[in-house]
Design a protein around this motif. Structure first.
Motif, PDB file in Angstrom:
ATOM      1  N   ARG A   1       0.841  -1.202   0.000  1.00 53.42           N
ATOM      2  CA  ARG A   1       0.000   0.000   0.000  1.00 53.42           C
ATOM      3  C   ARG A   1       0.880   1.258   0.000  1.00 53.42           C
ATOM      4  O   ARG A   1       0.641   2.195  -0.744  1.00 53.42           O
ATOM      5  CB  ARG A   1      -0.922   0.003   1.218  1.00 53.42           C
ATOM      6  CG  ARG A   1      -1.885   1.168   1.236  1.00 53.42           C
ATOM      7  CD  ARG A   1      -2.791   1.203   2.463  1.00 53.42           C
ATOM      8  NE  ARG A   1      -3.482  -0.039   2.679  1.00 53.42           N
ATOM      9  CZ  ARG A   1      -3.281  -0.846   3.743  1.00 53.42           C
ATOM     10  NH1 ARG A   1      -2.391  -0.520   4.654  1.00 53.42           N
ATOM     11  NH2 ARG A   1      -3.972  -1.949   3.882  1.00 53.42           N
TER      12      ARG A   1
ATOM     13  N   CYS B   1       2.275   1.910  -3.439  1.00 59.82           N
ATOM     14  CA  CYS B   1       1.274   2.500  -4.340  1.00 59.82           C
ATOM     15  C   CYS B   1       1.122   3.989  -4.083  1.00 59.82           C
ATOM     16  O   CYS B   1       1.086   4.788  -5.020  1.00 59.82           O
ATOM     17  CB  CYS B   1      -0.078   1.805  -4.144  1.00 59.82           C
ATOM     18  SG  CYS B   1      -0.131   0.140  -4.778  1.00 59.82           S
TER      19      CYS B   1
ATOM     20  N   TYR C   1      -5.195   3.285  -5.025  1.00 63.85           N
ATOM     21  CA  TYR C   1      -5.244   2.062  -4.232  1.00 63.85           C
ATOM     22  C   TYR C   1      -6.655   1.843  -3.681  1.00 63.85           C
ATOM     23  O   TYR C   1      -6.843   1.463  -2.547  1.00 63.85           O
ATOM     24  CB  TYR C   1      -4.231   2.158  -3.088  1.00 63.85           C
ATOM     25  CG  TYR C   1      -3.924   0.848  -2.424  1.00 63.85           C
ATOM     26  CD1 TYR C   1      -2.990  -0.016  -2.946  1.00 63.85           C
ATOM     27  CD2 TYR C   1      -4.579   0.479  -1.265  1.00 63.85           C
ATOM     28  CE1 TYR C   1      -2.703  -1.220  -2.337  1.00 63.85           C
ATOM     29  CE2 TYR C   1      -4.298  -0.726  -0.639  1.00 63.85           C
ATOM     30  CZ  TYR C   1      -3.360  -1.568  -1.184  1.00 63.85           C
ATOM     31  OH  TYR C   1      -3.089  -2.771  -0.581  1.00 63.85           O
TER      32      TYR C   1
ATOM     33  N   LEU D   1      -4.816  -4.374  -8.346  1.00 67.06           N
ATOM     34  CA  LEU D   1      -5.282  -3.023  -8.647  1.00 67.06           C
ATOM     35  C   LEU D   1      -5.976  -2.976  -9.994  1.00 67.06           C
ATOM     36  O   LEU D   1      -5.486  -3.541 -10.962  1.00 67.06           O
ATOM     37  CB  LEU D   1      -4.108  -2.051  -8.633  1.00 67.06           C
ATOM     38  CG  LEU D   1      -3.411  -1.932  -7.280  1.00 67.06           C
ATOM     39  CD1 LEU D   1      -2.057  -1.276  -7.452  1.00 67.06           C
ATOM     40  CD2 LEU D   1      -4.277  -1.200  -6.314  1.00 67.06           C
TER      41      LEU D   1
END
Length: 92
Positions: free
Chosen positions: A42, A45, A52, A90
């Motif tokens: 995370r 990203c 995200y 994603l």
């Protein structure tokens, strides 16, 4: 591996099909420790500006070698193997 696909085929986190860490090296800083935890992915990203918020189920290794066809008259069966690379990724 037995897999259950949900009707929506969506999940709220980047993860493998068994809901564990997804092997996504491009989301980890080059040269950093190979930490594929959800929190670290995370962070990667966010660092590179990837949205995200939307995930979809994706089988990343679909090829002829992973499709098995049992050709029996009137009852042919098709199977897909090697699900370890599948997961919730994603949305592009």
């Amino acid at each position: 591996m037995e897999t259950t696909l949900y009707k929506s085929h969506k999940y709220d986190e980047l993860c493998s099909v068994d809901r564990k860490n997804a092997l996504k090296p491009y989301l980890i800083k080059y040269g950093a420790e190979k930490d594929y935890s959800l929190n670290n992915l995370r962070k990667g990203c966010i660092l590179i500006g990837i949205d995200y918020s939307k995930f979809v189920f994706y089988y990343t290794d679909l090829s002829p070698r992973n499709i098995i066809v049992k050709d029996t008259p009137k009852t042919s069966t098709i199977g897909v193997i090697d699900w370890e690379l599948a997961g919730y990724f994603l949305r592009g």
